[in-house]
Design a protein around this motif. Structure first.
Motif, short mmCIF file in Angstrom:
data_model
loop_
_atom_site.label_atom_id
_atom_site.label_comp_id
_atom_site.label_asym_id
_atom_site.label_seq_id
_atom_site.Cartn_x
_atom_site.Cartn_y
_atom_site.Cartn_z
N ILE A 198 0.87 -1.17 0.00
CA ILE A 198 0.00 0.00 0.00
C ILE A 198 0.91 1.22 0.00
O ILE A 198 1.75 1.38 0.87
CB ILE A 198 -0.92 0.01 1.24
CG1 ILE A 198 -1.84 -1.20 1.21
CG2 ILE A 198 -1.71 1.30 1.31
CD1 ILE A 198 -2.69 -1.36 2.45
N TRP A 199 0.72 2.08 -0.99
CA TRP A 199 1.56 3.24 -1.13
C TRP A 199 0.85 4.48 -0.62
O TRP A 199 -0.33 4.67 -0.87
CB TRP A 199 1.99 3.42 -2.58
CG TRP A 199 2.83 2.28 -3.04
CD1 TRP A 199 2.44 1.23 -3.81
CD2 TRP A 199 4.19 2.04 -2.70
NE1 TRP A 199 3.47 0.35 -4.00
CE2 TRP A 199 4.57 0.83 -3.31
CE3 TRP A 199 5.13 2.72 -1.95
CZ2 TRP A 199 5.84 0.29 -3.21
CZ3 TRP A 199 6.40 2.18 -1.84
CH2 TRP A 199 6.75 0.99 -2.46
N LEU A 200 1.60 5.30 0.09
CA LEU A 200 1.04 6.50 0.69
C LEU A 200 1.74 7.74 0.13
O LEU A 200 2.88 7.68 -0.30
CB LEU A 200 1.20 6.47 2.21
CG LEU A 200 0.59 5.26 2.92
CD1 LEU A 200 0.94 5.28 4.40
CD2 LEU A 200 -0.91 5.23 2.73
N GLN A 201 1.02 8.84 0.17
CA GLN A 201 1.54 10.10 -0.33
C GLN A 201 1.26 11.18 0.71
O GLN A 201 0.20 11.20 1.32
CB GLN A 201 0.82 10.43 -1.64
CG GLN A 201 1.40 11.54 -2.44
CD GLN A 201 0.67 11.67 -3.77
OE1 GLN A 201 -0.46 12.12 -3.78
NE2 GLN A 201 1.31 11.27 -4.86
N ASN A 202 2.20 12.07 0.90
CA ASN A 202 2.02 13.14 1.87
C ASN A 202 0.80 13.98 1.49
O ASN A 202 0.57 14.26 0.32
CB ASN A 202 3.28 14.02 1.92
CG ASN A 202 3.29 14.93 3.12
OD1 ASN A 202 2.36 15.68 3.36
ND2 ASN A 202 4.37 14.85 3.89
N LYS A 203 0.06 14.42 2.49
CA LYS A 203 -1.17 15.16 2.24
C LYS A 203 -0.94 16.55 1.64
O LYS A 203 -1.87 17.18 1.15
CB LYS A 203 -1.99 15.29 3.52
CG LYS A 203 -1.38 16.18 4.59
CD LYS A 203 -2.27 16.21 5.82
CE LYS A 203 -1.67 17.03 6.92
NZ LYS A 203 -2.53 17.04 8.11
#
Length: 169
Positions: A119-124
């Motif tokens: 699962i890849w996350l990105q800064n808001k």
């Protein structure tokens, strides 16, 4: 120029966009799932491309439908210059938002397609910055539409004055 930048920052569309985006930024987790971000970028890109093209067309129609006497009539109260300024800023905002949404969509899509595991996350900050520009562009477009209605009202005032002057001769 300073006065125009100050008026840009102190206007309703900028303030409402900033405050709403600040609230959203506060409520969002620090990192956003990239699949959600991709969906948001896709929606923003679609909406902005439609709005940008329609707005650009409307601006071209307004600019070409004015005769010199009418522009001089509007310039007596500096209305035409202010109308152009608001259209220019709104068009710039829509264009930057569109380019940013295309860029963020492309990068996020590439990342998700290349690195399929996990699962890849990105800064808001990315979704938040685009969210601000998107909101500002939409609200500024609304206010430009209202300015266009005022433009039409001024056109009818001008035509009735011109008709009165022609009848007096």
């Amino acid at each position: 120029m300073k006065r125009r930048i100050k008026s840009l920052i102190l206007c309703w569309d900028f303030g409402a966009s900033f405050l709403l985006n600040l609230l959203i930024f506060y409520l969002l987790p620090d990192y956003i799932n990239m699949k959600f971000a991709l969906s948001f970028y896709n929606v923003a890109m679609t909406v902005l491309s439609i709005i940008f093209s329609l707005f650009f067309t409307a601006m071209a129609i307004i600019m070409s439908s004015s005769d010199n006497d009418f522009i001089e009539f509007l310039e007596e109260s500096n209305t035409f210059t202010e109308l152009l300024w608001s259209f220019k800023i709104t068009l710039l905002s829509l264009f930057i938002s569109l380019i940013l949404s295309i860029f963020l969509y492309s990068i996020t899509s590439y990342w998700l397609e290349t690195f399929t595991e996990g699962i890849w996350l990105q800064n808001k900050i990315f979704i938040s910055f685009l969210g601000f520009l998107f909101l500002y562009g939409m609200l500024a477009t609304w206010f430009c539409i209202m300015d266009t209605l005022k433009f039409s009202m001024y056109r009818s005032i001008y035509l009735s004055k011109k008709k009165e002057e022609d009848n007096k001769m």
